[in-house]
Design an enzyme around this catalytic site. Structure first.
Site, PDB file in Angstrom:
ATOM      1  CE  LYS A 183       2.134   7.638  20.100  1.00 52.57           C
ATOM      2  NZ  LYS A 183       1.526   6.909  18.985  1.00 52.57           N
ATOM      3  CG  ASN A 184       2.991   9.209  16.408  1.00 58.33           C
ATOM      4  OD1 ASN A 184       3.042   8.145  17.042  1.00 58.33           O
ATOM      5  ND2 ASN A 184       1.861   9.882  16.239  1.00 58.33           N
ATOM      6  CB  CYS A 190      -7.576   0.738  16.745  1.00 54.01           C
ATOM      7  SG  CYS A 190      -7.309   2.360  16.075  1.00 54.01           S
ATOM      8  NE  ARG A 197      -4.898   4.099  12.649  1.00 53.21           N
ATOM      9  CZ  ARG A 197      -4.214   4.339  13.752  1.00 53.21           C
ATOM     10  NH1 ARG A 197      -4.776   4.170  14.920  1.00 53.21           N
ATOM     11  NH2 ARG A 197      -2.967   4.769  13.703  1.00 53.21           N
ATOM     12  CG  ASP A 253      -2.533  12.315  16.530  1.00 58.08           C
ATOM     13  OD1 ASP A 253      -3.523  11.608  16.283  1.00 58.08           O
ATOM     14  OD2 ASP A 253      -1.375  12.017  16.160  1.00 58.08           O
ATOM     15  NE  ARG A 259      -0.923   2.607  22.064  1.00 54.48           N
ATOM     16  CZ  ARG A 259      -1.608   3.084  21.036  1.00 54.48           C
ATOM     17  NH1 ARG A 259      -2.920   3.169  21.087  1.00 54.48           N
ATOM     18  NH2 ARG A 259      -1.003   3.480  19.941  1.00 54.48           N
TER      19      ARG A 259
HETATM   20  N1  EPU Z   1      -5.376   5.111   5.214  1.00 52.28           N
HETATM   21  C1  EPU Z   1      -5.828   4.285   4.220  1.00 52.28           C
HETATM   22  N2  EPU Z   1      -4.960   3.337   3.715  1.00 52.28           N
HETATM   23  C2  EPU Z   1      -3.674   3.198   4.164  1.00 52.28           C
HETATM   24  C3  EPU Z   1      -3.228   4.061   5.170  1.00 52.28           C
HETATM   25  C4  EPU Z   1      -4.105   5.017   5.682  1.00 52.28           C
HETATM   26  O1  EPU Z   1      -6.983   4.368   3.798  1.00 52.28           O
HETATM   27  O2  EPU Z   1      -2.956   2.317   3.651  1.00 52.28           O
HETATM   28  C5  EPU Z   1      -6.290   6.143   5.775  1.00 52.28           C
HETATM   29  C6  EPU Z   1      -6.556   5.958   7.268  1.00 52.28           C
HETATM   30  O3  EPU Z   1      -7.610   5.043   7.504  1.00 52.28           O
HETATM   31  C7  EPU Z   1      -6.912   7.373   7.691  1.00 52.28           C
HETATM   32  C8  EPU Z   1      -6.009   8.232   6.813  1.00 52.28           C
HETATM   33  O4  EPU Z   1      -5.641   7.398   5.703  1.00 52.28           O
HETATM   34  O5  EPU Z   1      -8.234   7.645   7.415  1.00 52.28           O
HETATM   35  C9  EPU Z   1      -4.754   8.740   7.464  1.00 52.28           C
HETATM   36  O6  EPU Z   1      -4.091   7.689   8.117  1.00 52.28           O
HETATM   37  P1  EPU Z   1      -2.515   7.659   8.306  1.00 52.28           P
HETATM   38  O7  EPU Z   1      -1.975   6.481   7.561  1.00 52.28           O
HETATM   39  O8  EPU Z   1      -1.926   8.980   8.012  1.00 52.28           O
HETATM   40  O9  EPU Z   1      -2.409   7.351   9.849  1.00 52.28           O
HETATM   41  P2  EPU Z   1      -1.285   6.479  10.513  1.00 52.28           P
HETATM   42  O10 EPU Z   1      -0.026   6.649   9.752  1.00 52.28           O
HETATM   43  O11 EPU Z   1      -1.783   5.115  10.765  1.00 52.28           O
HETATM   44  C10 EPU Z   1      -0.284   8.319  12.068  1.00 52.28           C
HETATM   45  C11 EPU Z   1      -0.088   8.481  13.545  1.00 52.28           C
HETATM   46  C12 EPU Z   1      -1.431   8.700  14.212  1.00 52.28           C
HETATM   47  C13 EPU Z   1      -2.064   9.952  13.605  1.00 52.28           C
HETATM   48  C14 EPU Z   1      -2.176   9.792  12.084  1.00 52.28           C
HETATM   49  C15 EPU Z   1      -2.714  11.028  11.392  1.00 52.28           C
HETATM   50  C16 EPU Z   1       1.889   7.138  13.940  1.00 52.28           C
HETATM   51  C17 EPU Z   1       2.499   5.944  14.545  1.00 52.28           C
HETATM   52  N3  EPU Z   1       0.567   7.292  14.060  1.00 52.28           N
HETATM   53  O12 EPU Z   1      -1.125   7.188  11.913  1.00 52.28           O
HETATM   54  O13 EPU Z   1      -1.178   8.922  15.583  1.00 52.28           O
HETATM   55  O14 EPU Z   1      -3.342  10.149  14.147  1.00 52.28           O
HETATM   56  O15 EPU Z   1      -0.887   9.482  11.528  1.00 52.28           O
HETATM   57  O16 EPU Z   1      -1.904  12.117  11.653  1.00 52.28           O
HETATM   58  O17 EPU Z   1       2.583   7.971  13.391  1.00 52.28           O
HETATM   59  C18 EPU Z   1      -1.653   8.948  17.877  1.00 52.28           C
HETATM   60  O18 EPU Z   1      -0.474   9.242  18.083  1.00 52.28           O
HETATM   61  O19 EPU Z   1      -2.549   9.032  18.771  1.00 52.28           O
HETATM   62  C19 EPU Z   1      -2.059   8.503  16.548  1.00 52.28           C
HETATM   63  C20 EPU Z   1      -3.187   7.824  16.327  1.00 52.28           C
END
Ligand code: EPU
Length: 426
Positions: A22-23, A120, A125, A308, A400
């Site tokens: 999915k990701n 969330c 996030r 995850d 999801r």
């Molecule tokens: N963060 C910031 N600022 C930003 C972006 C992120 O402070 O602009 C922080 C977040 O709050 C968090 C950390 O950085 O504390 C890491 O967040 P990241 O951006 O890596 O997470 P994401 O890209 O929103 C993806 C996956 C998540 C997975 C995380 C970590 C997708 C669509 N989602 O989220 O997947 O947990 O990376 O590996 O790729 C899931 O599949 O259940 C899921 C939540």
């Protein structure tokens, strides 16, 4: 609202097949925005988030055709005209990954209106790093009425050092940089296989990206991208969830069509727990006689132990002899499953980012509530070894991101069925 009814006690035996990630699929679908030509994606999982992204793209004017019959995991996307480059709140609120369209929309159309994702269940996030990066590439971004409005004539390459490692942030800026003027250099990038998968698609579309999968990525901008065909990686988190399902039930499970190289940290921990693992080219056999030993985990960015998989590992730790310390470093509030596991008889205490799991405790069936995608998977795993029938409410969270979860588990001997809302709506 659908529920699952799970009767525990059966060891899982046989072969279970892993779907596409999915990701990886979500950013790859967003990448189709970058070209007028058709992008064909194979191995797309049929899960709710993919359907949400399909809606998001069609609401902008894209043509998205999901395959059917034998080709049901193939998706054709054509963004010839993007008449309405807006990601509406009604769609974004159900899927935070919608912010992935921000970079490609600005790069392709010079403007984007994207609803700000809220927090969330697992934490705040924020997307400040996506915004900061796009601004450094020359976009003007304002915020009003809950929407981000971004404009740029042509994005310019930039040198960006991410303050924090972000998966979708890296993906968003990578997509934007493909059409920017000049060479962008990104440092402290996410090294997740999903980033590498996206970069492979973008390069097949004519982008010039080097270094994906390492912490420094270079992108030489081009003026146009073209169509491509790409196969999505297997889902490492789904595969990992099945590995734990085999281990926790004392089963003998062959997890097929996966990429073992993406599962190193989890395999290492399972071996520490006393689980027998045999790794093949694209499959992993997991065996356990039911005797599990405690082990500590600490979530980290790839190639560390994935956040995850934290909730699912915690379910396993309740069945291991000894004390396991689980530390969550990525999201501030990712222990929502703990209360529910405790209601089933687990002995877990939380102190800040750390949970202490004391095992082995017998688990009893109970009515439990799913709070997010991976927490739901953790509760199913616990229910597979609980005494009696567990009822899991709000399984839409699980839908999801896991394709045909209960059917796949039933195929290897689990007693699990889906129920509609038995009492109906008032
Ligand atoms: N963060 C910031 N600022 C930003 C972006 C992120 O402070 O602009 C922080 C977040 O709050 C968090 C950390 O950085 O504390 C890491 O967040 P990241 O951006 O890596 O997470 P994401 O890209 O929103 C993806 C996956 C998540 C997975 C995380 C970590 C997708 C669509 N989602 O989220 O997947 O947990 O990376 O590996 O790729 C899931 O599949 O259940 C899921 C939540």
């Amino acid at each position: 609202m659908d529920k699952f009814v799970v009767r525990g006690g059966n060891p899982l035996l046989g072969t279970i097949k892993v779907s596409g990630a999915k990701n990886s699929a979500l950013p790859c679908m967003a990448a189709a925005i970058l070209t007028e030509d058709e992008v064909i994606l194979e191995n797309i999982p049929q899960v709710r988030d993919i359907e949400t992204e399909r809606k998001l793209l069609t609401s902008m004017g894209a043509e998205v055709e999901l395959g059917y019959g034998r080709a049901q995991h193939r998706t054709h996307i054509k963004c010839a005209v993007l008449s309405d480059p807006v990601a509406k709140y009604e769609i974004v609120k159900t899927m935070r990954a919608s912010s992935l369209v921000l970079g490609p929309l600005i790069a392709r159309t010079g403007m984007a209106r994207v609803a700000m994702p809220g927090g969330c269940a697992i934490g705040g996030r924020p997307i400040d790093l996506h915004i900061k990066g796009l601004e450094a590439m020359g976009a003007t971004i304002t915020q009003e009425h809950g929407y981000l409005e971004a404009r740029a004539t042509r994005l310019k390459a930039a040198r960006i050092l991410f303050d924090k490692i972000t998966v979708t942030g890296t993906e968003d800026l990578l997509m934007a940089a493909t059409l920017a003027e000049g060479e962008s250099i990104f440092e402290n990038c996410a090294r997740e296989p999903e980033v590498t998968d996206l970069a492979a698609l973008l390069n097949a579309m004519g982008a010039k990206i080097e270094g994906a999968g390492t912490s420094t990525i270079r992108v030489q901008g081009v003026s146009k991208l073209h169509g491509a065909r790409h196969r999505i990686n297997p889902d490492r988190i789904e595969a990992g969830t099945f590995l734990i399902a085999g281990a926790i039930t004392g089963g003998d499970l062959n997890v097929d069509s996966c990429e073992p190289q993406h599962l190193g940290a989890l395999i290492h921990k399972l071996e520490q727990c006393g689980v027998r693992i045999d790794v093949g080219k694209d499959h992993i056999r997991v065996r356990s006689g039911g005797e599990l030993k405690a082990a500590d985990i600490s979530t980290e960015e790839y190639p560390g132990f994935p956040t995850d998989m934290q909730a699912q590992f915690m379910a396993l730790a309740t069945q291991a002899e000894g004390t396991s310390i689980v530390t969550e470093n990525i999201f501030e509030n990712r222990f929502m499953h703990v209360q529910e596991l405790a209601r089933m008889g687990a002995n877990i205490t939380i102190n800040g980012r750390t949970a202490t799991v004391r095992g082995k405790t017998p688990l009893q069936s109970a009515a439990v509530m799913c709070s997010d995608l991976r927490a739901s998977a953790s509760l199913v795993l616990a229910a597979l070894v609980a005494d009696g029938e567990t009822i899991l409410d709000r399984v839409y969270h699980l839908d999801r991101g896991y394709e045909h979860f209960e059917e796949k588990l039933r195929g290897v001997g689990a007693q699990i069925r889906r129920m509609g809302d038995v009492f109906g709506k008032k």
